[in-house]
Design a protein around this motif. Structure first.
Motif, PDB file in Angstrom:
ATOM      1  N   ASP A 152      38.327  47.488  41.476  1.00  0.00           N
ATOM      2  CA  ASP A 152      38.934  46.835  43.615  1.00  0.00           C
ATOM      3  C   ASP A 152      37.093  47.854  43.507  1.00  0.00           C
ATOM      4  OD1 ASP A 152      38.168  49.591  43.856  1.00  0.00           O
ATOM      5  OD2 ASP A 152      40.157  49.479  45.126  1.00  0.00           O
ATOM      6  N   SER A 153      37.139  47.272  45.258  1.00  0.00           N
ATOM      7  CA  SER A 153      35.949  46.900  46.085  1.00  0.00           C
ATOM      8  C   SER A 153      35.525  48.750  46.382  1.00  0.00           C
ATOM      9  CB  SER A 153      35.793  46.632  47.122  1.00  0.00           C
ATOM     10  OG  SER A 153      36.743  46.278  47.375  1.00  0.00           O
TER      11      SER A 153
ATOM     12  N   SER B 154      35.902  38.022  35.486  1.00  0.00           N
ATOM     13  CA  SER B 154      36.920  37.798  35.831  1.00  0.00           C
ATOM     14  C   SER B 154      38.130  37.553  35.606  1.00  0.00           C
ATOM     15  CB  SER B 154      36.379  35.848  36.300  1.00  0.00           C
ATOM     16  OG  SER B 154      35.939  35.697  35.057  1.00  0.00           O
TER      17      SER B 154
ATOM     18  N   GLY C 154      40.265  37.488  40.316  1.00  0.00           N
ATOM     19  CA  GLY C 154      39.509  38.333  40.899  1.00  0.00           C
ATOM     20  C   GLY C 154      38.169  38.493  39.978  1.00  0.00           C
TER      21      GLY C 154
ATOM     22  N   VAL D  67      35.975  40.955  43.662  1.00  0.00           N
ATOM     23  CA  VAL D  67      36.136  41.022  45.366  1.00  0.00           C
ATOM     24  C   VAL D  67      37.620  40.002  44.881  1.00  0.00           C
ATOM     25  CG1 VAL D  67      36.591  38.501  45.722  1.00  0.00           C
ATOM     26  CG2 VAL D  67      34.369  40.087  45.938  1.00  0.00           C
ATOM     27  N   SER D  68      38.507  40.794  45.279  1.00  0.00           N
ATOM     28  CA  SER D  68      40.126  40.001  44.989  1.00  0.00           C
ATOM     29  C   SER D  68      40.889  39.285  46.565  1.00  0.00           C
ATOM     30  CB  SER D  68      40.526  40.880  44.341  1.00  0.00           C
ATOM     31  OG  SER D  68      40.722  42.000  45.060  1.00  0.00           O
ATOM     32  N   ASP D  69      41.775  39.181  46.307  1.00  0.00           N
ATOM     33  CA  ASP D  69      42.908  39.367  47.381  1.00  0.00           C
ATOM     34  C   ASP D  69      43.125  40.865  47.690  1.00  0.00           C
ATOM     35  OD1 ASP D  69      43.094  36.986  47.767  1.00  0.00           O
ATOM     36  OD2 ASP D  69      44.400  36.707  46.277  1.00  0.00           O
ATOM     37  N   ARG D  70      43.871  40.907  48.972  1.00  0.00           N
ATOM     38  CA  ARG D  70      44.067  41.975  50.170  1.00  0.00           C
ATOM     39  C   ARG D  70      44.597  42.537  49.259  1.00  0.00           C
ATOM     40  NH1 ARG D  70      41.327  43.412  53.873  1.00  0.00           N
ATOM     41  NH2 ARG D  70      39.663  42.950  54.642  1.00  0.00           N
TER      42      ARG D  70
ATOM     43  N   LYS E 228      38.684  36.988  54.153  1.00  0.00           N
ATOM     44  CA  LYS E 228      37.437  35.448  53.794  1.00  0.00           C
ATOM     45  C   LYS E 228      36.971  36.180  53.111  1.00  0.00           C
ATOM     46  CE  LYS E 228      34.557  32.734  55.612  1.00  0.00           C
ATOM     47  NZ  LYS E 228      33.625  32.787  56.727  1.00  0.00           N
ATOM     48  N   LEU E 229      37.174  36.095  51.679  1.00  0.00           N
ATOM     49  CA  LEU E 229      36.326  36.314  50.026  1.00  0.00           C
ATOM     50  C   LEU E 229      35.411  35.599  49.640  1.00  0.00           C
ATOM     51  CD1 LEU E 229      39.632  35.702  47.479  1.00  0.00           C
ATOM     52  CD2 LEU E 229      39.079  37.421  49.230  1.00  0.00           C
ATOM     53  N   THR E 230      34.684  37.169  49.326  1.00  0.00           N
ATOM     54  CA  THR E 230      33.160  36.782  48.943  1.00  0.00           C
ATOM     55  C   THR E 230      32.787  35.894  48.830  1.00  0.00           C
ATOM     56  OG1 THR E 230      32.847  39.322  49.391  1.00  0.00           O
ATOM     57  CG2 THR E 230      30.911  38.206  49.454  1.00  0.00           C
TER      58      THR E 230
END
Lengths: 1217, 379
Positions: free
Chosen positions: B123-124, B199, B242, B263-266, B280-282
């Protein structure tokens, strides 16, 4: 030359060989030996003594290889830098052997001083590069243990006229456990021998015994006798020379722990506290040389025999016994023969952190007031001495200063000048005051310094008030209560507003003060850092404009700033953007920035919350989190609940498509300009070798050149030139490099020199065993690595300034330290005995924790008994001594630890006990009791720590016994084995057995329908703990059923620190008693199980029932095997029935026989009677002689007892003495 | 001694480091006022999870949390290590959060540690497991831990937030006695860039787009760029879609500088906070560029490690034997500074910090605390 030539012409007297005496014999012997050797070479058949069998040769080879390997040991890294601490020589021996005398003689030899009494360690300078500290080892086991822990060299004194005593062996054993320092034996009392031959024999015998104990060839010294109550000067001189060449052995424990041998001890408790409560906790100061390893501030220490303490203060003092300067001269001047023994009452000057004490002996000046006279009598002769009068006055005061201060009132105008007021205090209180101030300084230094700026501009009146106080205090930073309150008012929020103009005005005012300057910088930085955007936005801006330029300008600015305290410069400077300035200063005090933070941080945090509470009246009902959010948004850096995330997120990223950006880091890639990159990393190359391999190799080559004898300078020159060409470094860097090279060269020369002989040996060995692999290479490499690392350390550390160095690495070994310890039990001061060495040892990380330890121990073979599990023993591990309750165990084949009731006789076993943890491999020494009057060997067991655990698993066997409750065919319900069904569930499937050997298995808890039902209908409860078991055969109701299992043994969580320093030394320390001792004291017999007592076995003759063969079977049997028992006869047989009538002849014969028998009987009776009479007479006689004998024996015994008693009394007196 | 003297701390800041250092130094700690002022006070689930993890790998350690979770009492035990450990890291933080303390603690255990961690791998917020595998584990090499010898991290499944489902297998050897001090100041020049783009549960084409974008930036610097792609589907891809990338730059002196983004859903808890805003996803292209610029920024800063690894580097330096360690880092991050403070508080090791004006980096020197692996059994 001419002379020599003439000399050669001259005829000398021919050398005449001795024909008799020792030397001639020696020569012959040598010759014989030589002859043997040469003879071996010229023997007729040299092959006769070569190996004939290859296996034999192989064996011998492997043996020699093994011996060789055993000789090698992994080198230990010596991390000490600089002057080593004095070499500790412990003088040990049984009482009355001449320990003190030896020390006195050695002191006399070194310093030409007569030592009246040996108390405490005596430090003296023994050579140009060497100091020695003599310590006398007391004779109780505690003192011996402590002495063994600090000794670098032990002189074991042995009474030659008596032989070895147990103390010597005990001490040797203690030393072996706690790391074996160097040992030298000294034989004394040799003047008692009149017979030379006997003396020689004794020496020989003792020497060999000594060798057997330590190693073959261990040094044993002989002190032949006394002259004028002193040892012979020559012998003492020799001994001193032997002492001077010994190097301390590196011992693992001591290398890893800082420790000091206390050579000075002060009690600095405020006197009024002692006055009010004599038993109050004391503050003490301990002085000594730091040994072992570096000691950092804030570390905890263990004082042997007292306990663990954290240090209240720690500072280095000037060396009281410094080594002479390294000027080139041959020996020591008399002036340099310093010596230092404050506990022995020698040395008139004592230096402390803040004072110098001059010691004047009492018999020179008598100041103390005698009880009888009122002080007038002593004043009689010399009443004109002002100083004395003052001292007398001081003695006459009744109240302590605090009391006086309480009583006094402030007189604004007509009061005494402060200096005088201070003078009025006696020395003690003066010192105390300073102490307090110091302490405050120490405690609040950060705080005060940081806050001073704030405080000072806050309160101008304050400072004017302060001026009215004493000069001294005005000079010091103010730390009254008032001030602290001020500090809290001047909270973080005020400082937060640093950028506002208001602040800068203040700032200008404060500019002169350096510390406040620092403070402001820090505040600035703080603000900047607390801002999240600092990194993201501001730095971006700067970096955009080009890194190097900004950086260089920054540094210039800071330099300027430091140089000039000018208002002008500053005023011009602060007009620049403050952010840039803070950025510029960022580097200056990065350490402060990082480490100075927490105090102010907390304060600001506190003030933050309070401020928010005060200010926001209108949004009183805001939820807590939200209310804070507004404030905390900015300063996530201060937030104590900040998110724990190692990733550093940047809000904005640069656009790396931009050309100038790309160019800015172009040189960080291999595709860029290498020379520029090299310039960038130049500094790193300067200091760090690891990265730059080529540089390193160059250095090595160059050293090799040195070895072969090439000129040093030329090599260095070319090297440096190359370097210069390559990097274009300035002269300074070059010089530094050269220095480094020189250092390394020096080291290598030393290194090779010291190992030269070794290597040569190896080479010769290699020659002798042609195909032996060279294992020295590995060791050499290891040693070299270590030495390199040491040099590196030294270089890095010497780069720092003194303060940061101490901060980073701690106090170095060899510094004279002053340790302040607070809240020590008063007994330590009360019963302080300088004869006992006091050891202060540093505690490593995690060593103050308590837990279970597992040690391998072995009962000492000289201890008479085996040790019993759960009998308390006193163990000495690391610095500590404590009493604990061990459980002994052995490891089974399957890894299970099985409890042992007693230690094995001649084997190692595991001992598990609870106590303060010590790292694995540290030695363990066990003693049963600390009392002195034990005649036998006092050390009970030795070993080492294997590991520590928090949970231990020691198992022991358990046998559950049950009885059948109900028996079905092969199934039975067993009662009394378990107490509950739950327990049965745990044992399902366990194997059981009856006494008769029928095996079975536990199935399940018995159910109600299986006969385990209530007897009455009304009774609902089913009996618990009845197990259904199956057996291989039907068991009987009178069988007993066993279940064999293992159960865990609990280890008592008990340990009791041995506090021998908190009691009079002559008393023996009492800890927990063993069960045997308790039984003996209370007269309780040993409990036993009646069933286990052995009784005489009574075996009744067995009665067998007659064998009955059923008639059915009988019928089927063949005749041969059919029972053929005759029928019972009802009437007597004819034989039984008939009468006997004798013939006359027969009758005559019978009467004759009868009469003869009567005659014989009568004769026999008479003989018996006579015999009886004789026996009685003899008995009488015997009784008489017995009486006489008894009397004589009693007298003899009496005499013997008297003699023995006398002897015992003599020995006791000797021990006491 | 009898009573245990707890070291008192405040706030949940740097809880991980504090726990790690407390465990290594054997200091019992009490942490008070953990988010006591916030609307949702107390320890977060991931912090509790970390404590449980510590409990499982050590013996006889004591963790007490009060009812509201605002106070924590921790008494460290003996680190045991051992095989067949399993831990579910939960879905509130990714595995990276747990890995950082684990690799330090694992080194000082009684036995080598093998542990299977489940949860979110990338995750980020936290460094991804890829970065750990490629960079962090190699850092240990500098301190005398032999790499390849029981030091390994296997990514068996990937899991992106919010549903996670990732799984990794971590193996850490024990140090026989001590680490060895590092003298690590030469940063060298970047000679190659490697990376891995992954991915899960999305089109495999996305990975290629990410890689393409990242390469586009690096092209102006260095040609030796190779970014692997790792497309996961089905069970090995975890529960939610993601994608992300982890980049490593290797210098001529063997320093590894990394950057990663994902990047993924919150996550579930974050979604609650901002319900109406659909995050918004990058897009992949932007993500690739972002990762590349992050790496370039790390390179620009200099230092032998990137900003993420500063804390770990300092701790490792402080755990060395009492020799001088010298390291160079870029700008000190707040996290790094907090680490330095914590190290000073727990181990008593103070760093000498000197800026190097020439390169805009910071040189740190310290004398190690000389911690030994005490829990190891000697025979």
């Amino acid at each position: 030359m001419a002379k020599e030539s003439r000399g050669s012409e001259q005829t000398h007297k021919a050398h005449r060989q001795h024909k008799s005496g020792a030397s001639s014999k020696k020569g012959k012997k040598g010759k014989n030996k030589g002859g043997d050797g040469s003879g071996a070479a010229q023997k007729k058949n040299p092959k006769a003594f070569a190996f004939t069998s290859s296996t034999k040769a192989k064996k011998l080879q492997s043996r020699t290889a093994e011996i060789e390997q055993r000789r090698l040991h992994i080198p230990v890294m010596d991390r000490s830098i600089g002057e080593p601490p004095p070499f500790v020589v412990v003088v040990q021996g049984p009482p009355q052997v001449g320990k003190s005398l030896l020390i006195k003689c050695l002191v006399k030899y070194y310093t030409k001083h007569n030592l009246p009494e040996v108390r405490g360690p005596i430090t003296l300078i023994s050579g140009k590069h060497r100091r020695v500290q003599f310590v006398e080892c007391p004779n109780d086991i505690n003192g011996m243990i402590d002495a063994a822990k600090i000794a670098d060299l032990a002189l074991l004194l042995i009474d030659g006229s008596y032989g070895f005593e147990m103390e010597t062996f005990e001490f040797l054993n203690i030393m072996q456990v706690h790391g074996f320092p160097k040992v030298m034996g000294v034989l004394t009392h040799l003047d008692g021998f009149k017979d030379v031959k006997k003396l020689r024999k004794t020496k020989q015998r003792l020497k060999h015994r000594f060798w057997a104990e330590i190693m073959h060839g261990a040094k044993l010294f002989y002190l032949s006798g006394l002259i004028h109550g002193k040892y012979v000067k020559r012998e003492v001189h020799n001994l001193a020379r032997f002492i001077s060449v010994i190097k301390p052995a590196p011992l693992t424990w001591r290398m890893a722990h800082p420790y000091l041998l206390v050579d000075r001890f002060e009690d600095t408790t405020p006197p009024h506290r002692v006055l009010t409560d004599k038993k109050c906790d004391r503050n003490v100061i301990l002085y000594g040389y730091l040994r072992g390893c570096n000691m950092k501030k804030g570390s905890k220490v263990h004082i042997t025999g007292v306990g663990d303490f954290s240090l209240a203060g720690m500072s280095s003092l000037a060396d009281p016994c410094p080594l002479p300067s390294a000027a080139k001269k041959r020996g020591l001047r008399d002036k340099e023969k310093l010596f230092y023994a404050p506990m022995s009452g020698l040395g008139d000057l004592l230096y402390d952190k803040d004072a110098v004490y001059i010691n004047i002996n009492d018999h020179f000046v008598q100041f103390s007031k005698t009880d009888g006279d009122n002080g007038t009598a002593s004043l009689k002769g010399k009443d004109h001495d002002v100083g004395q009068v003052m001292v007398k006055n001081l003695q006459a005061t009744k109240f302590s200063i605090d009391e006086r201060l309480d009583r006094s009132f402030i007189n604004i105008f007509g009061r005494i000048p402060p200096a005088l007021a201070l003078n009025n205090n006696d020395g003690e209180s003066d010192k105390r005051q300073i102490d307090i101030e110091d302490q405050n300084q120490g405690d609040d230094q950060d705080l005060s310094e940081k806050k001073r700026a704030v405080v000072e501009y806050d309160t101008d009146e304050d400072s004017s008030d302060n001026e009215g106080m004493s000069e001294k205090e005005a000079g010091q930073p103010h730390q009254s209560y008032e001030l602290r309150e001020k500090v809290e008012i001047g909270d973080g929020r005020i400082r937060r507003r640093a950028i506002s103009s208001n602040f800068t005005d203040d700032f200008e005012e404060e500019e002169g003060d350096e510390s406040s300057d620092d403070e402001d910088e820090r505040v600035d930085n703080h603000v900047q850092l607390s801002d999240d955007s600092y990194y993201s936005e501001e730095t971006d801006k700067d970096e955009d404009s080009g890194d190097e330029d900004v950086n260089s300008s920054k540094w210039k600015e800071t330099d300027k700033d430091e140089d000039s305290g000018d208002e002008d410069v500053n005023s011009s400077k602060w007009k620049e953007s403050l952010i840039a300035r803070t950025l510029a200063r960022r580097g200056v005090n990065l350490i402060q920035l990082v480490y100075g933070q927490p105090v102010s941080n907390q304060a600001s945090a506190v003030s933050d919350s309070s401020g928010s509470e005060q200010s926001d009246d209108e949004d009183f009902f805001k939820p807590k989190g939200q209310a804070n959010k507004g404030i905390d948004d900015k300063s996530s850096f201060d937030d104590i609940n900040a998110e724990d995330c190692s990733k550093f997120m940047k809000l904005q990223l640069k656009d790396w498509h931009a050309r100038d950006l790309i160019e800015s880091i172009r040189d960080r890639f291999v595709t860029g300009d290498w020379s520029k990159a090299a310039k960038r990393g130049q500094d790193a190359n300067d200091n760090g070798e690891e990265g730059d391999k080529s540089d390193d190799e160059g250095a090595y080559d160059y050293i090799e050149d040195l070895e072969t004898g090439e000129v040093y300078n030329g090599g260095a020159g070319t090297d440096s030139h190359d370097e210069e060409d390559k990097t274009g470094a300035d002269a300074e860097a070059d010089e530094r490099r050269r220095k480094k090279l020189a250092l390394r060269a020096k080291f290598d020369a030393e290194f090779n020199g010291s190992d030269q002989s070794d290597e040569e040996d190896k080479e010769t060995e290699n020659k002798s065993h042609g195909d032996k692999p060279k294992e020295g290479g590995f060791f050499d490499k290891l040693k070299e690595e270590m030495e390199l690392r040491k040099q590196l350390n030294m270089m890095e550390l010497n780069d720092m300034d003194e303060e940061t160095r101490v901060e980073v690495e701690g106090f170095r070994t060899g510094t004279y330290l002053r340790l302040e310890v607070h809240d020590v039990p008063y007994e330590m001061v009360e019963y302080f005995d300088p004869h006992h060495p006091l050891l202060v040892g540093g505690i490593g990380l995690g060593e103050e924790n308590v837990g279970y330890m597992q040690a391998t121990v072995k009962r000492h073979r000289w201890h008479k008994k085996v040790l019993k599990t759960r009998d308390p023993i006193i163990v000495s591990i690391g610095w500590r001594r404590f009493q604990t309750v061990p459980i002994y165990a052995l490891e089974d084949r399957n890894g299970r630890h099985r409890m042992l009731k007693y230690t094995p006789e001649h084997m190692h076993c595991l001992a598990m006990f609870w106590g303060p943890l010590a790292p694995p491999k540290s030695g363990v020494l066990a003693v049963q009791s600390l009392s002195n009057n034990q005649a036998t060997f006092r050390i009970t067991a030795t070993g080492y720590v294997q590991e520590f655990n928090h949970a231990t698993k020691i198992m022991k066997k358990i046998k559950l016994v049950g009885y059948p409750y109900k028996i079905f065919k092969k199934t039975a319900l067993i009662k009394d084995m378990f107490t509950s069904d739950l327990e049965i569930a745990r044992f399902e499937g366990a194997a059981i057995r009856t006494v008769s050997g029928i095996r079975g298995q536990v199935k399940k808890a018995g159910k109600a329908n299986l006969g385990n039902r209530p007897k009455k209908k009304g009774e609902k409860k089913v009996k618990e703990g009845i197990a259904r078991c199956t057996f291989e055969d039907k068991i009987l109701m009178n069988d007993i059923v066993f279940l064999r299992a293992w159960t865990q043994v609990e280890i008592p969580q008990f340990y009791n620190p041995v506090t021998t320093s908190l009691q009079p030394r002559d008393q023996s320390w009492r800890g927990m008693k063993t069960t045997a001792e308790l039984r003996r004291e209370n007269n309780v017999p040993i409990p036993y199980n009646k069933d286990s007592v052995y009784k005489p076995i009574e075996r009744l003759p067995r009665k067998f029932n007659p064998l009955v063969i059923p008639p059915k079977l009988q019928k089927e049997l063949p005749f041969k095997t059919k029972p053929k028992a005759p029928l019972k006869k009802k009437r007597p047989t004819l034989d039984q029935k008939r009468a006997v009538i004798m013939e006359p002849h027969e009758k005559k014969l019978l009467t004759l026989v009868q009469s003869l028998r009567t005659l014989h009987n009568e004769k026999k009776r008479k003989r018996e009677l006579e015999k009886e009479k004789k026996r009685k007479a003899h008995e009488k006689e015997k009784a008489k002689t017995e009486e006489v004998l008894k009397k004589r024996r009693r007298e003899e015994r009496k005499e013997r007892y008297r003699r023995e008693d006398k002897e015992q009394r003599r020995t006791r007196r000797r021990i006491e003495a | 001694m009898g009573k245990v003297a707890y070291k008192k701390l405040k706030g949940s800041k740097n809880l991980r480091q504090r726990l790690v250092l407390a465990t290594l130094a054997g200091t019992p700690v009490v942490v008070e006022e953990i988010r006591s002022e916030e609307t949702s006070p107390g320890l977060r689930p991931y912090e509790v999870s970390l404590l449980r993890l510590l409990e499982s790998i050590s013996d006889d350690c004591l963790v007490e949390i009060n009812e509201t979770g605002t106070k924590l009492r921790y008494k460290p035990g003996v680190l045991m290590g051992g095989k067949r450990h399993m831990h579910d890291c939960g879905l509130s933080r990714s595995i990276g959060y747990f890995l950082e303390p684990l690799i330090i603690l694992g080194l000082f255990g009684k036995k080598p540690l093998t542990i299977r961690l489940k949860g979110i791998t990338n995750d980020s917020k936290d460094p991804s497991v890829d970065t750990f595998r490629t960079t962090t584990l190699h850092m240990l090499k500098r301190f005398g831990v032999p790499i390849g010898d029981g030091l390994d991290l296997k990514i068996e499944r990937r899991g992106a937030p919010p549903l996670g489902g990732g799984e990794i297998l971590l193996q850490i050897p024990i140090v026989p006695n001590t680490l060895s001090a590092a003298h690590w100041t030469d940063e060298g020049m970047v000679k190659r860039i490697r990376g891995i783009a992954f991915s899960t549960k999305v089109s495999p084409q996305i990975v290629n787009r990410v890689i393409y974008a990242a390469r586009g930036i690096f092209n102006s610097f260095i040609p030796d760029v190779h970014i692997f792609s790792d497309h996961r589907t089905n069970a090995t891809g975890g529960g939610s879609p993601g994608y992300g990338i982890s980049l490593v730059a290797e210098t001529t002196t063997g320093c590894l500088i990394s950057a990663d983004v994902a990047v993924s859903d919150r996550k579930a808890d974050e979604m609650e906070e901002e319900l109406d805003e659909k995050p918004k996803l990058t897009p992949p292209e932007e993500l690739g560029e972002q990762a590349a610029s992050m790496l370039l920024e790390e390179i620009e800063q200099g230092g032998v490690v990137d900003s993420t690894h500063q804390g770990l580097l300092f701790i490792l330096c402080a755990l060395c034997p009492p020799d001088v360690s010298k390291v160079r880092v870029g700008k000190l991050t707040p996290y790094g500074m907090e680490t330095l403070r914590n190290i000073r508080d727990f181990l008593g090791v103070t760093f000498d910090i000197k800026p190097d004006p020439n390169s805009g980096t910071v040189l740190l020197k310290c004398v190690g605390s000389g911690i030994k692996n005490l829990s190891r059994k000697i025979s």
